[in-house]
Design a protein around this motif. Structure first.
Motif, PDB file in Angstrom:
ATOM      1  N   GLU A 144     -11.183  14.494 -45.159  1.00  0.00           N
ATOM      2  CA  GLU A 144     -12.439  14.478 -44.402  1.00  0.00           C
ATOM      3  C   GLU A 144     -13.537  15.214 -45.168  1.00  0.00           C
ATOM      4  O   GLU A 144     -14.699  14.777 -45.186  1.00  0.00           O
ATOM      5  CB  GLU A 144     -12.226  15.119 -43.030  1.00  0.00           C
ATOM      6  N   LYS A 150     -14.645  12.790 -47.770  1.00  0.00           N
ATOM      7  CA  LYS A 150     -15.390  11.679 -47.174  1.00  0.00           C
ATOM      8  C   LYS A 150     -16.831  12.088 -46.869  1.00  0.00           C
ATOM      9  O   LYS A 150     -17.760  11.293 -47.031  1.00  0.00           O
ATOM     10  CB  LYS A 150     -14.686  11.214 -45.905  1.00  0.00           C
ATOM     11  N   ASP A 151     -16.997  13.341 -46.455  1.00  0.00           N
ATOM     12  CA  ASP A 151     -18.332  13.836 -46.102  1.00  0.00           C
ATOM     13  C   ASP A 151     -19.076  14.424 -47.294  1.00  0.00           C
ATOM     14  O   ASP A 151     -20.149  15.011 -47.126  1.00  0.00           O
ATOM     15  CB  ASP A 151     -18.218  14.892 -44.993  1.00  0.00           C
ATOM     16  N   LYS A 186     -23.989  22.369 -48.752  1.00  0.00           N
ATOM     17  CA  LYS A 186     -23.150  22.392 -47.549  1.00  0.00           C
ATOM     18  C   LYS A 186     -22.636  23.796 -47.259  1.00  0.00           C
ATOM     19  O   LYS A 186     -22.483  24.187 -46.098  1.00  0.00           O
ATOM     20  CB  LYS A 186     -21.973  21.419 -47.713  1.00  0.00           C
ATOM     21  N   ASP A 189     -20.795  21.633 -39.655  1.00  0.00           N
ATOM     22  CA  ASP A 189     -21.668  20.780 -40.458  1.00  0.00           C
ATOM     23  C   ASP A 189     -22.758  20.237 -39.538  1.00  0.00           C
ATOM     24  O   ASP A 189     -22.473  19.441 -38.634  1.00  0.00           O
ATOM     25  CB  ASP A 189     -20.864  19.632 -41.073  1.00  0.00           C
ATOM     26  N   THR A 201     -22.957  16.292 -39.106  1.00  0.00           N
ATOM     27  CA  THR A 201     -21.941  15.568 -38.332  1.00  0.00           C
ATOM     28  C   THR A 201     -21.563  16.271 -37.028  1.00  0.00           C
ATOM     29  O   THR A 201     -20.956  15.650 -36.150  1.00  0.00           O
ATOM     30  CB  THR A 201     -20.662  15.392 -39.172  1.00  0.00           C
ATOM     31  N   VAL A 207     -26.255  13.844 -48.477  1.00  0.00           N
ATOM     32  CA  VAL A 207     -25.565  14.170 -47.220  1.00  0.00           C
ATOM     33  C   VAL A 207     -25.919  15.557 -46.702  1.00  0.00           C
ATOM     34  O   VAL A 207     -25.365  15.993 -45.694  1.00  0.00           O
ATOM     35  CB  VAL A 207     -24.033  14.065 -47.410  1.00  0.00           C
TER      36      VAL A 207
END
Length: 791
Positions: A139, A142-143, A454, A465, A468, A653
């Protein structure tokens, strides 16, 4: 000036679109079905041997150096044992039209590929990785919070022992392996594994020799039908060369070039590899050049130059097919084939020779992206060599990159605990990573990256996050309760190290799988230490083994800390809550606040001591921590700053940050300041970048700098470029690469790409044609500060 031959070859190169072909896929599939059941090393060797026995022998018009990785010019292979057939199938039409690194696929190859891939469903390393990695790690990937290496590639950036290859030939390796087998009667699983490895080496040597002899037969066939007497003799010479090398030691300069190319092209047939550098080319090729050109005068310097340029054009023919994410994050068809010149000898004397200059001359004339040139600089480097490289830069070639011997030697001594002689003999293993010389260093590719934007977001949201809404990081506390900047930095350090620890655990798992399933035989054999130990590089057989961990958004991290410290804790012009809400809304209706964050705090890249010290503190904390860790082979982890174009994908992102960067914007470029923020001139910028204390970063720090051409014209401009490089190195910087191009040219190239096919730019530790980058990657180049602009 290029010869007519090389001009024709270069024109063909520019007018040919890279293509994916089906041949290796088909042959590998047949071999997998034919040889299944053998011990893993022997099985893998037989697969590659089968490919070499059956692949097309392709010799192009005008070539003096031969050998291709595929059955097409500028062709790319598919490696379904590593990369998942699922995205091969889903992207097969998209890959021909995508903006990032597109490939042509003929209708016939498309049909064959789709039919053959049915066998590979679920069988690749990439497929396996998705079943064994923890769900949280997948995950995070993916992010785009982290990425983990080895999921769909090989564990080794090969810098082979070129000198030994040229001294004993491939036959010498075979004899050494056979002698080892004869002297060992296995009494344990470990000893049997050694015998299997040595046998596999012999099988793969046989494959390369067979291929070379088949190339000789093809050259003889073509010569028999050739009506041009000059070309006929060239083909017969090629045939003779292929009968001798790489099986035996070369007898002249052209054969030495041919031997090295056969070895390198074999790397790309064996596995889907990159960063197979040519090492200290001017050192191991010097005896052949000196004998043929200077001592015995068998060929002229001009003839040697033409041969070298033909060799360079062969280096432009190899590719690795990447999925859409990798094509975005590593844009421009990079292969990182670094060719090093200059520096010093193992005894501490200057190593520059006439071949050093010839290597730069070939690059200067050709102006192609491969190989990427690297000039080693120390106090004994001739001024003429430095000036030559600076002149190439001044002309807008983005080539060569410059490396500081003193810094690189310290990095090698720190990362490998090697001898001072090996450290002085250092070369590039990968992109800008220095490794001890002698062909015994395996620098496994990117163990992983951590997205610093991030990490800042996680601190601001107690591990959540904000993009999301998921809890993805550590719960380091409500930042509104932090009493000072030290608490903020401590929370950030915890987030960062936590995510590098996730990479370490995941990468060690990937390495373990590669040991058991995907040992790389030939590339291991020609890496010093592997034949001696009876182990592949995957098993730690190389003399020195490292694995690199990297960072994206380093300057954004430092600038964000400086902004929080100045505006929240020191001046108290905003509260932490106001800052968080402003970032969460992308500064909508808060432009005055954003301008405060952009302009009031110090920004990295301007030779300002405080923010530079923040950058150094954070980077050293990461390096000092991860460089104590061991990988699955027992090698050490090494830390460096080398973003490639991950600053684009990681930035996409990430929301707005306290440094004033808006949501979705790219991060800074590797170790360079955030684009547009280094406003105090080039000298201030290089002093900031050098101030981080780069010698502790065992993987080095990639530094891009850009000048406006109008600011570096003439002899005075040449002196400016040289002065900036020398200042950077005197202050401890390891690596610098420079683009000299103005925004007007770049924007015209965006609008009319057909008029700017040869416009080269430095992206990361590699060059790319600006018009082959997609617009987002092009814009990153444009955003870089153009120092000394007259506008």
């Amino acid at each position: 000036m290029l010869t007519p031959r090389v001009n024709r070859m270069k024109e063909k190169y520019f007018n040919t679109i890279p293509a994916i072909t089906a041949e290796r896929l088909v042959l590998a599939t047949e071999a997998y079905q034919k040889f299944a059941g053998d011990a893993v090393p022997i099985f893998r060797a037989k697969v590659v041997n089968y490919i070499m026995e059956n692949m097309t022998t392709l010799i192009m018009e005008d070539e003096l150096i031969v050998g291709t990785a595929t059955n097409a010019y500028r062709g790319a292979n598919l490696h379904p044992e590593f990369q998942s057939s699922s995205w091969y199938i889903s992207d097969i039409d998209k890959i021909t039209t995508r903006s990032n690194d597109p490939y042509y696929i003929s209708p016939e190859d498309r049909t064959t590929i789709l039919e053959t891939l049915k066998y590979w469903e679920g069988k690749s390393m990439e497929d396996l990785s998705q079943t064994v990695l923890p769900a949280h790690t997948r995950e995070l990937e993916k992010d785009d919070i982290i990425c983990v290496g080895l999921e769909n590639g090989v564990s080794g950036e090969t810098l082979c022992d070129h000198e030994k290859i040229l001294t004993v030939g491939i036959k010498g390796y075979m004899e050494e392996c056979q002698k080892n087998i004869d002297n060992l009667f296995p009494q344990s699983m470990e000893e049997q594994a050694k015998v299997d490895f040595w046998r596999a080496c012999i099988i793969q040597c046989e494959g390369l020799i067979t291929y070379a002899h088949r190339m000789a037969e093809e050259a003889e066939r073509m010569a028999s039908k050739c009506i041009d007497e000059k070309r006929k003799q060239e083909l017969l010479t090629i045939a003779g060369n292929c009968r001798i090398v790489p099986e035996n030691p070369p007898q002249n300069f052209q054969q030495a070039l041919q031997s090295i190319w056969f070895v390198h092209v074999y790397f790309h047939i064996e596995v889907c590899t990159t960063a197979c550098g040519f090492g200290r080319f001017d050192q191991y090729m010097w005896p052949f050049y000196k004998r043929d050109v200077i001592d015995e005068k068998k060929i002229t310097r001009e003839e040697a130059l033409e041969m070298l340029e033909c060799f360079y054009l062969k280096a432009c023919e190899v590719y690795e097919v990447r999925d859409d994410w990798y094509a975005t994050s590593f844009a421009g068809y990079p292969m990182w084939q670094i060719l090093v010149v200059g520096g010093q000898t193992r005894d501490g004397e200057d190593a520059t020779n006439d071949l050093s200059f010839l290597c730069l001359e070939a690059a200067d004339e050709l102006r192609v992206t491969q190989p990427t040139m690297a000039v080693r600089v120390w106090e004994g480097t001739p001024e003429k060599l430095i000036k030559f490289g600076c002149k190439m830069i001044q002309e807008g070639q983005a080539n060569p990159g410059f490396f500081n011997d003193n810094a690189a030697i310290k990095m090698c001594l720190g990362k490998a605990k090697c001898t001072i002689e090996e450290a002085r003999d250092w070369t590039i293993v990968g992109c800008i990573q220095p490794g001890p010389g002698g062909g015994g260093t395996d620098g496994s590719p990117d163990a992983g990256y951590v997205n610093m934007g991030k990490m800042v977001e996680f601190v601001l949201h107690n591990g959540v996050d904000p993009v999301t809404g998921k809890l993805m990081g550590l719960e380091t506390g409500d930042p509104r309760e932090f009493k000072n900047i030290e608490e903020f930095k401590d929370a950030l350090k915890k987030q960062i190290i936590h995510h590098y620890e996730i990479i370490r655990v995941s990468y060690n798992l990937m390495q373990s799988i590669h040991m058991n399933r995907y040992p790389v035989i030939f590339a291991s054999m020609v890496t010093k230490g592997c034949v001696e130990s009876g182990k592949s590089v995957q098993h730690g057989g190389a003399q020195y083994s490292t694995a690199g961990m990297y960072i994206s958004g380093a300057a954004n991290m430092a600038d964000s800390i400086a902004a929080v410290e100045k505006c929240v804790f020191k001046d108290k012009s905003i509260t932490m809550d106001e800052l968080i809400r402003a970032c969460d809304t992308n500064f909508q209706g808060q432009e005055r606040l954003r301008q405060l964050l952009l302009n009031k705090p110090e920004k990295y890249g301007n030779n300002l001591e405080h923010v530079d010290s923040i950058y150094k503190e954070m980077i050293h904390h990461i390096a000092d921590t991860v460089q104590l860790w061991k990988d699955a082979r027992g090698g050490g982890y090494a830390f460096g700053i080398d973003t490639q174009t991950l600053n684009l994908s990681h930035g996409l992102v990430t929301g707005a940050l306290p440094d004033g960067r808006l949501a979705g914007e790219p991060f800074c470029d590797s170790a360079s300041p955030m684009m547009g923020r280094d406003v105090n001139g080039p000298t201030a910028t290089v002093k900031s970048v050098a101030a981080m204390g780069q010698e502790v970063l065992h993987e080095g720090a990639l530094f891009n700098l850009r000048f406006d051409p109008k600011g570096v014209q003439g002899e005075s401009g040449l002196n400016i470029i040289e002065g900036v490089i020398k200042t950077f190195f005197q202050d401890g910087g390891e690596h610098i690469q420079i683009n000299v191009v103005d925004n007007e040219t770049l924007k015209k190239a965006q609008e009319n790409p057909e008029n700017y096919k040869g416009l080269m730019v430095r992206v990361a530790g590699y060059m790319a044609y600006f018009t082959e980058l997609d617009k987002k990657a092009q814009d990153i180049i444009i955003y870089r500060t153009a120092h000394l602009s007259q506008n």
